[in-house]
Design a protein around this motif. Sequence first.
Motif, PDB file in Angstrom:
ATOM      1  N   ASP A  99       0.845  -1.196   0.000  1.00 32.18           N
ATOM      2  CA  ASP A  99       0.000   0.000   0.000  1.00 32.18           C
ATOM      3  C   ASP A  99       0.882   1.247   0.000  1.00 32.18           C
ATOM      4  O   ASP A  99       1.808   1.366   0.805  1.00 32.18           O
ATOM      5  N   ILE A 100       0.563   2.183  -0.876  1.00 29.49           N
ATOM      6  CA  ILE A 100       1.346   3.406  -1.027  1.00 29.49           C
ATOM      7  C   ILE A 100       0.541   4.581  -0.474  1.00 29.49           C
ATOM      8  O   ILE A 100      -0.597   4.809  -0.889  1.00 29.49           O
ATOM      9  N   TYR A 101       1.154   5.334   0.463  1.00 27.16           N
ATOM     10  CA  TYR A 101       0.505   6.485   1.062  1.00 27.16           C
ATOM     11  C   TYR A 101       1.396   7.713   0.906  1.00 27.16           C
ATOM     12  O   TYR A 101       2.617   7.632   1.038  1.00 27.16           O
ATOM     13  N   GLY A 102       0.780   8.869   0.647  1.00 31.94           N
ATOM     14  CA  GLY A 102       1.532  10.103   0.552  1.00 31.94           C
ATOM     15  C   GLY A 102       0.670  11.215  -0.016  1.00 31.94           C
ATOM     16  O   GLY A 102      -0.444  10.978  -0.497  1.00 31.94           O
ATOM     17  N   THR A 103       1.182  12.444   0.041  1.00 35.94           N
ATOM     18  CA  THR A 103       0.503  13.591  -0.556  1.00 35.94           C
ATOM     19  C   THR A 103       1.533  14.391  -1.339  1.00 35.94           C
ATOM     20  O   THR A 103       2.750  14.172  -1.216  1.00 35.94           O
ATOM     21  N   ILE A 104       1.053  15.339  -2.097  1.00 35.80           N
ATOM     22  CA  ILE A 104       1.926  16.174  -2.905  1.00 35.80           C
ATOM     23  C   ILE A 104       2.863  17.006  -2.039  1.00 35.80           C
ATOM     24  O   ILE A 104       3.938  17.429  -2.465  1.00 35.80           O
ATOM     25  N   HIS A 105       2.472  17.242  -0.785  1.00 34.19           N
ATOM     26  CA  HIS A 105       3.261  18.092   0.105  1.00 34.19           C
ATOM     27  C   HIS A 105       4.277  17.312   0.933  1.00 34.19           C
ATOM     28  O   HIS A 105       5.184  17.913   1.509  1.00 34.19           O
ATOM     29  N   ASP A 106       4.146  15.997   1.012  1.00 32.75           N
ATOM     30  CA  ASP A 106       5.052  15.195   1.842  1.00 32.75           C
ATOM     31  C   ASP A 106       6.421  15.054   1.186  1.00 32.75           C
ATOM     32  O   ASP A 106       6.512  14.819  -0.023  1.00 32.75           O
ATOM     33  N   VAL A 148       4.204  12.791 -14.469  1.00 29.85           N
ATOM     34  CA  VAL A 148       3.345  11.611 -14.374  1.00 29.85           C
ATOM     35  C   VAL A 148       4.069  10.550 -13.539  1.00 29.85           C
ATOM     36  O   VAL A 148       5.127  10.062 -13.929  1.00 29.85           O
ATOM     37  N   ILE A 149       3.494  10.228 -12.382  1.00 31.93           N
ATOM     38  CA  ILE A 149       4.043   9.207 -11.506  1.00 31.93           C
ATOM     39  C   ILE A 149       3.272   7.913 -11.753  1.00 31.93           C
ATOM     40  O   ILE A 149       2.050   7.876 -11.585  1.00 31.93           O
ATOM     41  N   VAL A 150       3.983   6.861 -12.127  1.00 30.63           N
ATOM     42  CA  VAL A 150       3.326   5.607 -12.504  1.00 30.63           C
ATOM     43  C   VAL A 150       3.790   4.481 -11.579  1.00 30.63           C
ATOM     44  O   VAL A 150       4.995   4.217 -11.459  1.00 30.63           O
ATOM     45  N   PHE A 151       2.830   3.813 -10.941  1.00 33.59           N
ATOM     46  CA  PHE A 151       3.116   2.646 -10.108  1.00 33.59           C
ATOM     47  C   PHE A 151       2.747   1.368 -10.860  1.00 33.59           C
ATOM     48  O   PHE A 151       1.911   1.385 -11.772  1.00 33.59           O
ATOM     49  N   GLY A 152       3.364   0.276 -10.447  1.00 35.22           N
ATOM     50  CA  GLY A 152       3.105  -1.010 -11.087  1.00 35.22           C
ATOM     51  C   GLY A 152       1.787  -1.627 -10.664  1.00 35.22           C
ATOM     52  O   GLY A 152       1.048  -1.094  -9.830  1.00 35.22           O
ATOM     53  N   ASP A 160      -4.037  11.018  -4.022  1.00 32.35           N
ATOM     54  CA  ASP A 160      -4.873  11.772  -4.942  1.00 32.35           C
ATOM     55  C   ASP A 160      -4.324  11.597  -6.357  1.00 32.35           C
ATOM     56  O   ASP A 160      -3.164  11.940  -6.615  1.00 32.35           O
ATOM     57  N   PRO A 161      -5.110  11.065  -7.295  1.00 31.73           N
ATOM     58  CA  PRO A 161      -4.582  10.779  -8.633  1.00 31.73           C
ATOM     59  C   PRO A 161      -4.221  12.021  -9.440  1.00 31.73           C
ATOM     60  O   PRO A 161      -3.375  11.963 -10.316  1.00 31.73           O
ATOM     61  N   MET A 162      -4.871  13.166  -9.142  1.00 30.76           N
ATOM     62  CA  MET A 162      -4.563  14.414  -9.848  1.00 30.76           C
ATOM     63  C   MET A 162      -4.434  15.543  -8.828  1.00 30.76           C
ATOM     64  O   MET A 162      -5.318  16.397  -8.693  1.00 30.76           O
ATOM     65  N   PRO A 163      -3.311  15.568  -8.083  1.00 34.85           N
ATOM     66  CA  PRO A 163      -3.153  16.569  -7.024  1.00 34.85           C
ATOM     67  C   PRO A 163      -2.943  17.987  -7.543  1.00 34.85           C
ATOM     68  O   PRO A 163      -3.072  18.947  -6.793  1.00 34.85           O
ATOM     69  N   CYS A 170      -0.822   7.591 -10.994  1.00 32.26           N
ATOM     70  CA  CYS A 170      -1.684   6.492 -11.421  1.00 32.26           C
ATOM     71  C   CYS A 170      -0.910   5.181 -11.410  1.00 32.26           C
ATOM     72  O   CYS A 170       0.298   5.149 -11.195  1.00 32.26           O
ATOM     73  N   LYS A 171      -1.636   4.089 -11.659  1.00 30.39           N
ATOM     74  CA  LYS A 171      -1.026   2.791 -11.901  1.00 30.39           C
ATOM     75  C   LYS A 171      -0.881   2.613 -13.415  1.00 30.39           C
ATOM     76  O   LYS A 171      -1.525   3.310 -14.203  1.00 30.39           O
TER      77      LYS A 171
END
Length: 226
Positions: A99-106, A148-152, A160-163, A170-171
């Motif tokens: 599980d991936i957690y985070g925000t644009i500000h972190d 664009v940040i892409v996860f597997g 948030d997918p569009m911060p 996104c994945k």
Amino acid sequence: MFIILLTLCIFSSLIILYHRQKPLESIFQEDEAEVVTAEQRGEELENEIVDFLSQLPGQFVLYKNFYIPLPQNKWTEIDVLMIHEKGIFVFESKNYTGDIYGTIHDSHWTKSFSETFDQRFYSPVRQNATHIRALTALIGSVKPIYSVIVFGRDAAVHVDPMPADDIYICKITQLVFLYDVLQALPSQISVYALQTQLDPWQLTTEETKLEHVKNIKRTYGNKAIS
């Protein structure tokens, strides 16, 4: 007679032990053959991104593992870069599990594998911002540029997918959103002009790549996660 019987018993025991251990050895051999390194997982996701982007409509050029110079003889690496007539797209790929957690500000995000095991890693949004600043310094203030940040496929992304208007998270299975983005944008980029600027930088040597890895280790130590 006793010695002969004892010898036969020992020999039989060795045969039984061998057959019991043999399947276990085979399992270990199979496990070793199936081990995939973090570098290989990263390469797989980068290739999957490139394969998807190659099917997009319009005029564009793709760069993979593109190195850009930084001050003090350092380098930064863009996983995948797309110069499209509709805009510039800078991709940062993370083929993580959990599980991936985070925000644009972190400054750091978290990979959670269980209730008792978490691992922090540098924000990919900030990481990609460094790439974009370096790219801008190289080609000038060409707009628009999108991060664009892409996860597997194995990650559960709780972000948030569009911060922001120019940042997408996104994945790999969600990259189809780019069709809508491109359709909504006007043609505004000279692909040929930028390709002329960028192509010479593709001649990065193995020495440069190794120095880049060393800089990452010096900066982040054992906490660095590619």
